[in-house]
Design an enzyme around this catalytic site. Structure first.
Site, PDB file in Angstrom:
ATOM      1  N   ASN A  23      60.760  92.955  15.817  1.00  0.00           N
ATOM      2  CA  ASN A  23      60.541  93.774  17.018  1.00  0.00           C
ATOM      3  C   ASN A  23      59.070  94.001  17.337  1.00  0.00           C
ATOM      4  OD1 ASN A  23      63.478  95.897  16.532  1.00  0.00           O
ATOM      5  ND2 ASN A  23      63.251  94.009  17.698  1.00  0.00           N
ATOM      6  N   TRP A  24      58.175  93.736  16.386  1.00  0.00           N
ATOM      7  CA  TRP A  24      56.740  93.863  16.654  1.00  0.00           C
ATOM      8  C   TRP A  24      56.288  92.870  17.719  1.00  0.00           C
ATOM      9  CZ3 TRP A  24      54.683  98.128  14.982  1.00  0.00           C
ATOM     10  CH2 TRP A  24      55.102  98.705  13.780  1.00  0.00           C
TER      11      TRP A  24
ATOM     12  N   ASP B 142      72.421  97.698  19.507  1.00  0.00           N
ATOM     13  CA  ASP B 142      71.978  96.654  20.428  1.00  0.00           C
ATOM     14  C   ASP B 142      72.455  96.939  21.848  1.00  0.00           C
ATOM     15  OD1 ASP B 142      70.826  94.256  21.257  1.00  0.00           O
ATOM     16  OD2 ASP B 142      72.624  93.092  20.797  1.00  0.00           O
TER      17      ASP B 142
ATOM     18  N   ILE C 258      74.501  88.883  12.931  1.00  0.00           N
ATOM     19  CA  ILE C 258      74.047  90.036  12.158  1.00  0.00           C
ATOM     20  C   ILE C 258      72.533  90.181  12.173  1.00  0.00           C
ATOM     21  CG2 ILE C 258      76.099  90.045  10.710  1.00  0.00           C
ATOM     22  CD1 ILE C 258      74.499  88.725   8.525  1.00  0.00           C
ATOM     23  N   SER C 259      71.819  89.245  12.749  1.00  0.00           N
ATOM     24  CA  SER C 259      70.394  89.403  13.065  1.00  0.00           C
ATOM     25  C   SER C 259      69.531  89.883  11.894  1.00  0.00           C
ATOM     26  CB  SER C 259      70.219  90.351  14.265  1.00  0.00           C
ATOM     27  OG  SER C 259      70.804  89.788  15.419  1.00  0.00           O
TER      28      SER C 259
END
Length: 250
Positions: free
Chosen positions: A76-77, A28, A202-203
């Site tokens: 992320n798309w 990140d 932690i996404s």
């Protein structure tokens, strides 16, 4: 003390008998790193690929068995189309360039995520790299691409339900081991999860596998994450007492 000297000192502090077998990293901070330099986000992503090379190198040197990195999430798309396109091209470039080094270092490539939705060119480069490194045994590098932790669990639950409906599996036999067997093949439970960039979450990464992971957060943006930063994380890990629900040492 120079960086090389500092690295040598820290390396001596590592207990090779208590290494985390599986390290996971949320890469990140690429965008913020680039913005701080008045450069496009693509510049940060390319620098982030170099940071991954460094991280892989030191893990291999230490003797870490598995390294899993969050390369591209299912969320992320949603990013701008030009950024997504660049990331896919960078991924193809990385896969093609790193195969020789991975073979020299006896590193096998692993894939965490869904193939559906990924461009054909990415799948072709991925399959070629997976096949080319399949015989390596010293370390495994897992790239999480088109990956989401909740999605992984949902897919695993769906497969178990299908097996129960078809009679292949008794519903009463569905337990943690059965669920874990349906997850993406990524080296098992995570011992140490690292997130640079100052964020502390932690996404949606390896939710099941990181249930008892030691979490390590640091302010360094991913493109600046170096060997000393990785050693700091491992040293911090080795100072902790992992109890797994027990009362620990008295």
């Amino acid at each position: 003390m120079g960086k090389d000297e500092d690295y040598s000192v820290k390396l001596q502090l590592i207990d090779r008998q208590r290494l985390p077998a599986h390290i996971a990293v949320i890469m990140d901070g690429n965008g913020r790193w680039a913005a701080a330099r008045n450069r496009p986000r693509s510049f940060g992503h390319r620098a982030g690929a170099e940071a991954l090379r460094r991280c892989t190198e030191i893990c291999r040197e230490l003797g870490v068995a598995s390294l899993s990195v969050y390369a591209f999430s299912t969320e992320n798309w949603r990013r701008p189309a030009d950024e997504v396109s660049f990331l896919m091209k960078l991924l193809i470039e990385y896969l093609r360039q790193e195969v020789r080094t991975m073979n020299e270092q006896d590193i096998a490539l692993g894939f965490l995520g869904e193939r559906e939705g990924l461009p054909d060119a990415v799948l072709a480069a991925l399959d070629q790299a997976l096949a080319a490194t399949a015989q390596s045994r010293s370390m495994r590098l897992n790239l999480a691409i088109n990956y989401g932790g909740r999605r992984e669990l949902a897919l695993a639950a769906r497969r178990l339900a299908e097996q129960a409906v078809s009679g292949e599996l008794n519903a009463a036999d569905i337990d943690e081991r059965a669920l874990a067997a349906q997850l993406f093949d990524g080296g098992g439970e995570v011992d140490l999860l690292i997130r640079p960039s100052g964020e502390q979450r932690i996404s949606n990464f390896l939710l099941y596998q990181a249930a008892y992971a030691e979490l390590y957060f640091c302010p360094v943006l991913w493109p600046d994450f170096g060997k000393n930063d990785l050693l700091d994380a491992v040293i911090d890990y080795q100072r902790r007492e992992r109890r797994f629900g027990n009362i620990g040492q008295v």
